[in-house]
Design an enzyme around this catalytic site. Structure first.
Site, PDB file in Angstrom:
ATOM      1  N   LYS A  11       0.817  -1.213   0.000  1.00  0.00           N
ATOM      2  CA  LYS A  11       0.000   0.000   0.000  1.00  0.00           C
ATOM      3  C   LYS A  11       0.856   1.271   0.000  1.00  0.00           C
ATOM      4  O   LYS A  11       2.067   1.221   0.266  1.00  0.00           O
ATOM      5  CB  LYS A  11      -0.923  -0.041   1.213  1.00  0.00           C
ATOM      6  CG  LYS A  11      -1.961  -1.174   1.162  1.00  0.00           C
ATOM      7  CD  LYS A  11      -2.909  -1.062   2.353  1.00  0.00           C
ATOM      8  CE  LYS A  11      -3.997  -2.103   2.309  1.00  0.00           C
ATOM      9  NZ  LYS A  11      -4.955  -1.906   3.438  1.00  0.00           N
ATOM     10  N   PHE A  59     -15.026   4.724   7.302  1.00  0.00           N
ATOM     11  CA  PHE A  59     -13.672   5.033   6.835  1.00  0.00           C
ATOM     12  C   PHE A  59     -13.505   4.902   5.321  1.00  0.00           C
ATOM     13  O   PHE A  59     -12.397   5.045   4.798  1.00  0.00           O
ATOM     14  CB  PHE A  59     -12.645   4.138   7.555  1.00  0.00           C
ATOM     15  CG  PHE A  59     -12.875   2.650   7.389  1.00  0.00           C
ATOM     16  CD1 PHE A  59     -12.451   1.990   6.244  1.00  0.00           C
ATOM     17  CD2 PHE A  59     -13.495   1.915   8.381  1.00  0.00           C
ATOM     18  CE1 PHE A  59     -12.659   0.629   6.087  1.00  0.00           C
ATOM     19  CE2 PHE A  59     -13.703   0.538   8.232  1.00  0.00           C
ATOM     20  CZ  PHE A  59     -13.280  -0.102   7.084  1.00  0.00           C
ATOM     21  N   ARG A  87      -2.461 -14.228   5.163  1.00  0.00           N
ATOM     22  CA  ARG A  87      -3.068 -13.431   6.255  1.00  0.00           C
ATOM     23  C   ARG A  87      -2.251 -13.590   7.540  1.00  0.00           C
ATOM     24  O   ARG A  87      -2.091 -12.636   8.299  1.00  0.00           O
ATOM     25  CB  ARG A  87      -4.521 -13.854   6.491  1.00  0.00           C
ATOM     26  CG  ARG A  87      -5.480 -13.581   5.337  1.00  0.00           C
ATOM     27  CD  ARG A  87      -5.802 -12.137   5.073  1.00  0.00           C
ATOM     28  NE  ARG A  87      -6.355 -11.427   6.195  1.00  0.00           N
ATOM     29  CZ  ARG A  87      -7.092 -10.300   6.088  1.00  0.00           C
ATOM     30  NH1 ARG A  87      -7.359  -9.784   4.883  1.00  0.00           N
ATOM     31  NH2 ARG A  87      -7.527  -9.686   7.141  1.00  0.00           N
ATOM     32  N   ARG A 104       2.682  -6.314   8.913  1.00  0.00           N
ATOM     33  CA  ARG A 104       2.023  -5.113   9.436  1.00  0.00           C
ATOM     34  C   ARG A 104       2.681  -4.641  10.737  1.00  0.00           C
ATOM     35  O   ARG A 104       2.829  -3.440  10.964  1.00  0.00           O
ATOM     36  CB  ARG A 104       0.526  -5.368   9.600  1.00  0.00           C
ATOM     37  CG  ARG A 104      -0.201  -5.293   8.250  1.00  0.00           C
ATOM     38  CD  ARG A 104      -1.625  -5.761   8.335  1.00  0.00           C
ATOM     39  NE  ARG A 104      -2.397  -5.389   7.152  1.00  0.00           N
ATOM     40  CZ  ARG A 104      -3.606  -5.883   6.872  1.00  0.00           C
ATOM     41  NH1 ARG A 104      -4.179  -6.750   7.694  1.00  0.00           N
ATOM     42  NH2 ARG A 104      -4.242  -5.485   5.796  1.00  0.00           N
ATOM     43  N   GLU A 128      -9.990 -10.339  -7.087  1.00  0.00           N
ATOM     44  CA  GLU A 128      -9.039  -9.231  -6.939  1.00  0.00           C
ATOM     45  C   GLU A 128      -7.867  -9.366  -7.916  1.00  0.00           C
ATOM     46  O   GLU A 128      -7.400  -8.372  -8.488  1.00  0.00           O
ATOM     47  CB  GLU A 128      -8.543  -9.176  -5.493  1.00  0.00           C
ATOM     48  CG  GLU A 128      -9.663  -8.765  -4.534  1.00  0.00           C
ATOM     49  CD  GLU A 128      -9.310  -8.896  -3.062  1.00  0.00           C
ATOM     50  OE1 GLU A 128     -10.186  -8.575  -2.228  1.00  0.00           O
ATOM     51  OE2 GLU A 128      -8.181  -9.322  -2.721  1.00  0.00           O
TER      52      GLU A 128
HETATM   53  P1  ADP Z   1      -8.010  -6.266   6.064  1.00  0.00           P
HETATM   54  O1  ADP Z   1      -7.204  -5.397   5.103  1.00  0.00           O
HETATM   55  O2  ADP Z   1      -7.171  -6.727   7.225  1.00  0.00           O
HETATM   56  O3  ADP Z   1      -8.741  -7.380   5.388  1.00  0.00           O
HETATM   57  P2  ADP Z   1     -10.580  -4.903   6.240  1.00  0.00           P
HETATM   58  O4  ADP Z   1     -10.970  -5.695   5.039  1.00  0.00           O
HETATM   59  O5  ADP Z   1     -11.470  -4.939   7.431  1.00  0.00           O
HETATM   60  O6  ADP Z   1      -9.100  -5.312   6.730  1.00  0.00           O
HETATM   61  O7  ADP Z   1     -10.414  -3.370   5.842  1.00  0.00           O
HETATM   62  C1  ADP Z   1      -9.851  -3.014   4.584  1.00  0.00           C
HETATM   63  C2  ADP Z   1      -8.886  -1.873   4.804  1.00  0.00           C
HETATM   64  O8  ADP Z   1      -9.601  -0.716   5.258  1.00  0.00           O
HETATM   65  C3  ADP Z   1      -7.833  -2.091   5.904  1.00  0.00           C
HETATM   66  O9  ADP Z   1      -6.731  -2.874   5.469  1.00  0.00           O
HETATM   67  C4  ADP Z   1      -7.438  -0.679   6.251  1.00  0.00           C
HETATM   68  O10 ADP Z   1      -6.559  -0.109   5.275  1.00  0.00           O
HETATM   69  C5  ADP Z   1      -8.791   0.034   6.160  1.00  0.00           C
HETATM   70  N1  ADP Z   1      -9.464   0.066   7.467  1.00  0.00           N
HETATM   71  C6  ADP Z   1     -10.056  -0.961   8.111  1.00  0.00           C
HETATM   72  N2  ADP Z   1     -10.588  -0.582   9.288  1.00  0.00           N
HETATM   73  C7  ADP Z   1     -10.343   0.759   9.381  1.00  0.00           C
HETATM   74  C8  ADP Z   1     -10.631   1.768  10.365  1.00  0.00           C
HETATM   75  N3  ADP Z   1     -11.309   1.462  11.486  1.00  0.00           N
HETATM   76  N4  ADP Z   1     -10.217   3.033  10.121  1.00  0.00           N
HETATM   77  C9  ADP Z   1      -9.556   3.347   8.984  1.00  0.00           C
HETATM   78  N5  ADP Z   1      -9.246   2.451   8.020  1.00  0.00           N
HETATM   79  C10 ADP Z   1      -9.623   1.172   8.210  1.00  0.00           C
HETATM   80 MG    MG Z   2     -10.240  -7.318   3.983  1.00  0.00          MG
END
Ligand code: ADP
Ligand code: MG
Length: 140
Positions: A11, A59, A87, A104, A128
């Site tokens: 990212k 968000f 993961r 991370r 994706e």
């Molecule tokens: P992951 O990437 O671990 O699968 P999610 O699919 O829940 O997590 O969320 C997608 C992305 O959105 C996260 O990787 C992060 O960049 C962003 N994100 C998730 N939760 C939040 C939050 N509470 N505030 C801001 N950004 C968030």
């Molecule tokens: Mg996700």
């Protein structure tokens, strides 16, 4: 049976901080092989579509802005049990909760700017990967 491919993005926080090479090294050291890879700038429309499942989350706007703030590296990775093992390698969404040694934990700066994406299912890994790569860009 679990599939053997997943999709990742390095990212904008991580590409901008010069962590791309170190993250790719960790991915290869963990036993993943690269089937496709590119450095790219996401448009707003692409970021909105990629994260459409989060469009109702508070968000979402911040996430789209962040993901278009600098280039990303997109990749398709191969390994047995790829989705789950990747993961595990990247750690929890919130770096404050990510296990020691995860990507991370090492490179993310916040829950939003969390260094890497990893697909959450075999179905989403396929969707994706196809979102970012034409079939001619993916090696056998
Ligand atoms: P992951 O990437 O671990 O699968 P999610 O699919 O829940 O997590 O969320 C997608 C992305 O959105 C996260 O990787 C992060 O960049 C962003 N994100 C998730 N939760 C939040 C939050 N509470 N505030 C801001 N950004 C968030
Ligand atoms: Mg996700």
């Amino acid at each position: 049976m679990a599939g053997n491919r997943t999709f990742t993005m390095i990212k904008p926080d991580a590409t901008g901080a010069g962590h791309t090479g170190k993250i790719i090294d960790k991915i290869i050291d963990a036993g993943f092989s690269i089937k496709a890879m590119k450095w790219a700038q996401l448009s707003k429309a692409q970021a909105q579509e990629f994260y459409v499942v989060h469009s109702e989350r508070p968000f979402y706007g911040e996430l789209v802005e962040y993901m278009t703030s600098a280039p990303i590296v997109a990749a398709i990775l191969e390994k047995d049990n790829a989705v789950e093992d990747f993961r595990t390698l990247i750690g929890a969404t919130n770096p404050a909760e990510a296990a020691e040694g995860t990507i991370r934990k090492m490179f993310a700066t916040s829950i939003a700017a969390n260094a890497v994406h990893g697909s959450d299912s075999d179905d989403n890994a396929k969707i994706e990967g196809e979102f970012h790569f034409a079939s001619t860009e993916v090696t056998a």
